[in-house]
Design an enzyme around this catalytic site. Structure first.
Site, mmCIF file in Angstrom:
data_model
loop_
_atom_site.group_PDB
_atom_site.id
_atom_site.type_symbol
_atom_site.label_atom_id
_atom_site.label_comp_id
_atom_site.label_asym_id
_atom_site.label_seq_id
_atom_site.Cartn_x
_atom_site.Cartn_y
_atom_site.Cartn_z
ATOM 1 N N PRO A 109 0.834 -1.155 -0.143
ATOM 2 C CA PRO A 109 0.171 0.037 0.053
ATOM 3 C C PRO A 109 0.873 1.315 0.002
ATOM 4 O O PRO A 109 1.850 1.343 0.809
ATOM 5 C CB PRO A 109 -0.783 -0.008 1.507
ATOM 6 C CG PRO A 109 -0.158 -0.923 2.079
ATOM 7 C CD PRO A 109 0.664 -1.820 1.364
ATOM 8 N N MET A 110 0.394 2.360 -0.872
ATOM 9 C CA MET A 110 1.405 3.388 -0.817
ATOM 10 C C MET A 110 0.448 4.543 -1.198
ATOM 11 O O MET A 110 -0.328 4.637 -2.412
ATOM 12 C CB MET A 110 2.298 3.375 -2.085
ATOM 13 C CG MET A 110 3.692 2.739 -1.625
ATOM 14 S SD MET A 110 4.767 2.353 -3.209
ATOM 15 C CE MET A 110 3.626 1.430 -4.082
ATOM 16 N N GLN A 158 -6.803 -1.023 1.124
ATOM 17 C CA GLN A 158 -6.720 -0.800 2.644
ATOM 18 C C GLN A 158 -7.508 0.184 3.205
ATOM 19 O O GLN A 158 -7.576 1.251 2.640
ATOM 20 C CB GLN A 158 -5.192 -0.190 2.525
ATOM 21 C CG GLN A 158 -4.677 -0.271 3.917
ATOM 22 C CD GLN A 158 -3.228 0.430 4.159
ATOM 23 O OE1 GLN A 158 -3.227 1.741 3.658
ATOM 24 N NE2 GLN A 158 -2.194 -0.391 4.682
ATOM 25 N N GLY A 216 -3.573 -1.175 10.378
ATOM 26 C CA GLY A 216 -3.181 -1.286 11.627
ATOM 27 C C GLY A 216 -2.041 -0.590 11.872
ATOM 28 O O GLY A 216 -1.327 -0.976 13.223
ATOM 29 N N ASN A 230 1.698 2.261 11.205
ATOM 30 C CA ASN A 230 2.340 3.349 10.965
ATOM 31 C C ASN A 230 1.818 4.538 11.830
ATOM 32 O O ASN A 230 1.516 5.754 11.116
ATOM 33 C CB ASN A 230 1.912 3.743 9.385
ATOM 34 C CG ASN A 230 3.055 2.760 8.641
ATOM 35 O OD1 ASN A 230 3.750 2.255 9.169
ATOM 36 N ND2 ASN A 230 2.613 2.912 7.312
ATOM 37 N N TYR A 280 -1.539 5.163 12.956
ATOM 38 C CA TYR A 280 -2.968 5.663 12.686
ATOM 39 C C TYR A 280 -3.553 5.436 13.964
ATOM 40 O O TYR A 280 -3.285 4.525 14.868
ATOM 41 C CB TYR A 280 -3.423 5.402 11.499
ATOM 42 C CG TYR A 280 -2.398 5.944 10.216
ATOM 43 C CD1 TYR A 280 -2.393 7.628 10.254
ATOM 44 C CD2 TYR A 280 -1.342 5.428 9.358
ATOM 45 C CE1 TYR A 280 -1.467 8.266 9.203
ATOM 46 C CE2 TYR A 280 -0.736 6.039 8.481
ATOM 47 C CZ TYR A 280 -0.342 7.288 8.549
ATOM 48 O OH TYR A 280 0.352 8.172 7.668
HETATM 49 C C1 8OZ Z 1 3.160 8.495 3.540
HETATM 50 C C2 8OZ Z 1 2.272 9.787 3.257
HETATM 51 C C3 8OZ Z 1 1.060 9.720 3.815
HETATM 52 C C4 8OZ Z 1 0.332 8.380 4.100
HETATM 53 C C5 8OZ Z 1 1.063 5.250 5.877
HETATM 54 C C6 8OZ Z 1 -0.760 5.578 4.740
HETATM 55 O O1 8OZ Z 1 2.414 5.433 6.272
HETATM 56 C C7 8OZ Z 1 0.489 6.061 4.990
HETATM 57 C C8 8OZ Z 1 0.988 7.262 4.372
HETATM 58 C C9 8OZ Z 1 2.454 7.322 3.726
HETATM 59 O O2 8OZ Z 1 0.824 4.018 5.824
#
Ligand code: 8OZ
Length: 369
Positions: free
Chosen positions: A26-27, A101, A177, A179, A181
């Protein structure tokens, strides 16, 4: 004839026959249109990459409350669902498979997305640093701690987003789940300071994640549900003091669900000075999880093949390499050269650095045979 590379062997992902084990990670690419609606250009981008065994889309908001960046797509309005239908159709026409995602950023947001209201989080802990917005960089704000009565509604937003994803033609969903968030904010003790049943002990901090997994599994089927974690990640300063114990617990609980997969991220930087941190995340957690494991971050062709061969992971996700090489599995097959990713065009903009990375040309194919 040379032996087939592990990455290029097919894989049965809870009933879906993947043609190889090269997953597109996912990016976030920030190219959605007004209303966070996916575009035809996004359909072209994903279609170009349909030779992945599995594509996992960029983070896709489950609700307006879950938004944290400009031009990132959602999956909670009719227009967004219609936009995604074109993408899933394009990928399926090429014989590919694609999971959405599903994403809620929690505190990693800004009042500009919420009519001036504060972002929500398990506790009022401000993320570190600044956030990129359409109006430049802005400092994060201290979020509002969620009232316990609001939590079931957010769990339902994840389930609803999963149902929308299936309606839009996705083969399944990956719960974000990782990074830093919302789900990660609940799991990690740096950001979860609650004293109710969603905070404190490891079981309590894991409760929100597991409720989301259960709701999504009930909504669309566990075989269509995956989840991604970054046990040793510390994005925005969001981290845990003992990821070994926390994620052992979570993975053992997840054994009860028969999910499509669990997706684990390796460290993105040097973590050698952190005593409770496993240096090799997927290798460390492999013994605790019985199902399909995807590993991600920092792999090349050689280390990816090795990870599958030695049983560390079943599938390997590639981010920047897939971004820059739409035909990555074919390039691996041919041992061909790779295009370099251009960081200046990662987020926002048009087809430049998005759909204009070249496929291998005929001479490279011949030379590799
Ligand atoms: C880079 C910029 C903005 C969001 C992640 C969804 O880190 C992201 C993200 C990555 O999982």
């Amino acid at each position: 004839m040379s032996k087939q590379q592990p990455l290029l062997k097919s894989y049965n992902l809870s009933g879906i026959e993947l043609s190889n084990r090269v997953v597109m990670a996912p990016m976030t690419r920030s190219r959605a249109s007004e209303g966070n609606v996916p575009t035809d250009l996004m359909a072209k981008y994903y279609k170009q990459r349909a030779s992945a065994g599995l594509i996992i889309t960029e983070g896709t908001q489950i609700s307006q409350q879950g938004v944290g960046y400009p031009w990132t797509p959602g999956i909670h309005t009719d227009g967004q669902i219609e936009g995604w239908k074109k993408i899933t159709k394009a990928v399926h026409e090429e014989g590919g498979h694609i999971f959405a995602q599903i994403w809620h950023v929690g505190s990693v947001s800004h009042p500009i997305y919420h009519n001036g209201d504060k972002p929500v989080a398990p506790s009022a802990v401000k993320p570190e640093g600044e956030t990129f917005t359409a109006k430049g960089m802005k400092e994060f704000v201290k979020p509002r701690a969620l009232d316990i009565n609001e939590i079931p509604g957010i769990v339902e937003d994840y389930a609803n987003a999963a149902r929308n994803a299936v309606e839009a033609g996705f083969d399944g969903v990956e719960i974000h789940g990782a990074n830093g968030y919302l789900i990660d904010q609940f799991i990690k003790d740096g950001t979860n300071k609650r004293d109710d049943q969603y905070g404190g002990s490891i079981a309590n901090r894991s409760r929100f994640a597991l409720e989301v997994v259960e709701a999504v599994s009930n909504a669309v089927g566990a075989e269509k549900t995956g989840i991604r974690f970054s046990p040793v990640g510390n994005n925005y300063g969001i981290s845990d003091s003992n990821p070994k114990e926390v994620f052992n617990y979570l993975l053992k609980q997840l054994n009860n669900f028969d999910l499509a997969y669990v997706h684990l991220m390796e460290p993105m930087g040097d973590i050698s000075d952190l005593p409770n941190y496993p240096q090799k995340v997927t290798e460390f957690f492999r013994p605790f999880y019985n199902g399909t494991l995807i590993t991600n971050a920092g792999f090349d062709q050689k280390s990816g093949n090795k990870a599958i061969e030695n049983g560390t992971a079943d599938l390997v996700a590639y981010g920047q390499l897939f971004l820059a090489n739409p035909d990555l599995p074919e390039r691996f097959a041919a041992h061909a050269g790779l295009n370099e990713p251009d960081p200046d065009t990662f987020y926002g903009g048009d087809e430049k650095g998005y759909t204009d990375y070249p496929f291998m040309d005929e001479s490279e194919k011949v030379a590799a045979e």
